[in-house]
Design a protein around this motif. Structure first.
Motif, mmCIF file in Angstrom:
data_model
loop_
_atom_site.group_PDB
_atom_site.id
_atom_site.type_symbol
_atom_site.label_atom_id
_atom_site.label_comp_id
_atom_site.label_asym_id
_atom_site.label_seq_id
_atom_site.Cartn_x
_atom_site.Cartn_y
_atom_site.Cartn_z
ATOM 1 N N SER A 6 21.798 -13.204 -9.548
ATOM 2 C CA SER A 6 22.701 -12.111 -9.227
ATOM 3 C C SER A 6 23.661 -11.916 -10.395
ATOM 4 O O SER A 6 24.288 -12.869 -10.863
ATOM 5 N N GLY A 13 30.746 -3.651 -8.366
ATOM 6 C CA GLY A 13 29.515 -4.449 -8.459
ATOM 7 C C GLY A 13 29.549 -5.707 -7.595
ATOM 8 O O GLY A 13 28.641 -5.955 -6.795
ATOM 9 N N THR A 17 26.982 -6.217 -4.387
ATOM 10 C CA THR A 17 25.920 -7.236 -4.488
ATOM 11 C C THR A 17 26.113 -8.330 -3.443
ATOM 12 O O THR A 17 25.134 -8.905 -2.959
ATOM 13 N N LEU A 70 21.408 -6.683 -9.927
ATOM 14 C CA LEU A 70 22.594 -6.356 -10.720
ATOM 15 C C LEU A 70 23.505 -5.398 -9.965
ATOM 16 O O LEU A 70 23.016 -4.564 -9.195
ATOM 17 N N GLY A 71 24.815 -5.522 -10.172
ATOM 18 C CA GLY A 71 25.771 -4.620 -9.524
ATOM 19 C C GLY A 71 26.017 -3.390 -10.371
ATOM 20 O O GLY A 71 25.307 -2.389 -10.274
ATOM 21 N N GLU A 276 18.964 -2.576 -9.380
ATOM 22 C CA GLU A 276 20.385 -2.217 -9.371
ATOM 23 C C GLU A 276 20.579 -0.857 -8.737
ATOM 24 O O GLU A 276 19.702 0.004 -8.808
ATOM 25 N N ALA A 296 22.876 -0.940 -3.200
ATOM 26 C CA ALA A 296 22.594 -2.325 -3.613
ATOM 27 C C ALA A 296 21.642 -2.982 -2.614
ATOM 28 O O ALA A 296 20.706 -3.693 -2.997
ATOM 29 N N SER A 299 18.323 -1.684 -3.218
ATOM 30 C CA SER A 299 17.777 -2.288 -4.441
ATOM 31 C C SER A 299 17.192 -3.653 -4.087
ATOM 32 O O SER A 299 16.157 -4.072 -4.629
#
Ligand code: IPM
Ligand code: MN
Length: 360
Positions: A6, A13, A17, A70-71, A276, A296, A299
């Motif tokens: 992460s 972000g 996440t 990823l954020g 992301e 997120a 994702s």
């Protein structure tokens, strides 16, 4: 045990996440997948801690993993830095270092949110497209590039360059994706002006010969931008270079009415991927528990499907997100003007998705 990395990054972000992780943990345990998390810094948070937007250690951590979540990177705090040391450089660096050349950005309307688009409902209803953006070449990375001064006049320059291997591999990805969808590829270019687009034209045509079951059309990027707002339902898969893809994917996202909803996958040869949200770091609402975690979380669904080979888990996540929206839960970004609904925060939205996982 599969390791997932992460990289929360900056702004909202970390908040989004965190919710995606909770959802992934729940789905994995439900489907008997064992994952372990590792966490790293990227972007502004890495600049603050280590003076660089991306450390080699973080690249190595990602290399040893099954996939990366990823954020977002960037924020006003680092805006004054030059392009070579900005947070965005971390994102570009990881894409390049991990060979993540294929960026898949689906834009589809979620029925419960169709009214959120600035476009008329009858135009929005048909949107279900996928932007396949080349991510490790083109003007983002081309040489020569730089800034200078000649005769007292300041200049700046970048180079849009592709070789045929780069064009062919992203085109193959687009055709393969089209086979999973509605069998149509639109190649987006500027071949009436740019030599590099003429190369794309030739190579895309050559690759298309291997995909007789998929139809191909070519569209100039300017008219494509126009058609995306006039008749977006005509598009299935769009394939294009790095810069055009950057611009058109934001536009495609926005016409669905909810940039805060859209996930993306960036894939290397062999299927390794980084996942992301398409939205950015939204510094204005960072740390306030107001962000929308659904992009997120979605994702995370792409990660389940691609890196963990668990399409059933991905389907569970998507169903839970739709059910949450149908039940009326909205973060601030999804609220329509004049709409009278309670707004929920980032964590609560995560709770609501979790509560609907596996519940059919
Ligand atoms: C994106 C972003 C990035 C890009 C920035 C943050 C470097 O806009 O992922 O679309 O331009 O690729
Ligand atoms: Mn962008």
């Amino acid at each position: 045990m599969d390791r997932i990395v992460s990289l929360p990054g900056d702004g909202i972000g970390p908040e989004v996440t965190a919710q995606a992780r909770r959802v992934l943990d729940a789905v994995c345990s439900h489907h008997g997948l064992e994952i372990e998390w590792a966490e790293g810094l990227i972007g502004g948070s890495s600049i603050d801690a280590h003076g660089t937007p991306l450390q080699d250690e973080v690249i190595e951590l990602c290399r040893g993993s099954r996939g990366v979540l990823l954020g977002a990177v960037g924020g006003p705090k680092w805006d004054a830095l030059s392009v070579d040391v900005r947070p965005e450089k971390g994102l570009l660096g990881i894409r390049k270092a991990l060979g993540l050349f294929a960026n898949l950005r689906p834009a589809a309307v979620i029925p419960a949110l169709a009214d959120a688009s600035a476009l008329r409902p009858e135009v929005v209803r048909g949107i279900d497209l996928l932007v396949v953006r080349e991510l490790t070449g083109g003007i983002y990375f081309g040489e020569p590039k730089g800034r200078g001064e000649e005769g007292g006049v300041r200049r700046g320059w970048n180079t849009m360059v592709y070789d045929e291997t780069e064009v062919a591999r992203i085109t193959r990805v687009a055709f393969e994706q089209a086979r999973l969808r509605r069998n149509h590829v639109t190649h987006v270019h500027k071949a009436n002006v740019l030599d590099v687009s003429q190369l794309w034209m030739d190579v895309v045509e050559e690759v298309a010969k291997d995909f007789a079951d998929v139809t191909l059309s070519h569209q100039l990027v300017d008219s494509c931008a126009m058609l995306l707002v006039r008749d977006p339902g005509r598009f299935d898969v769009l394939v294009t270079g790095n810069l055009f893809g950057d611009i058109l994917s934001d536009q495609a996202a926005e016409i669905t009415g909810s940039l805060g909803m859209l996930p993306s996958a960036s894939l290397a040869t062999g299927g390794f991927g980084l996942f992301e949200p398409v939205h950015g770091s939204a510094p204005d609402i960072a740390g306030k528990d107001q962000a929308n975690p659904l992009a997120a979380i979605l994702s995370g669904a792409m990660l389940l499907e691609t890196s963990l080979d668990c399409p059933a888990g991905a389907a569970d996540v998507r169903a839970a997100v739709s059910a949450t929206l149908e039940a009326g839960f909205r973060t601030g970004d999804l609220l329509l003007e004049g709409e009278d609904r309670p707004v929920v925060g980032c964590r609560r939205m995560g709770d609501e998705v979790l509560a609907r996982l596996g519940a059919k």
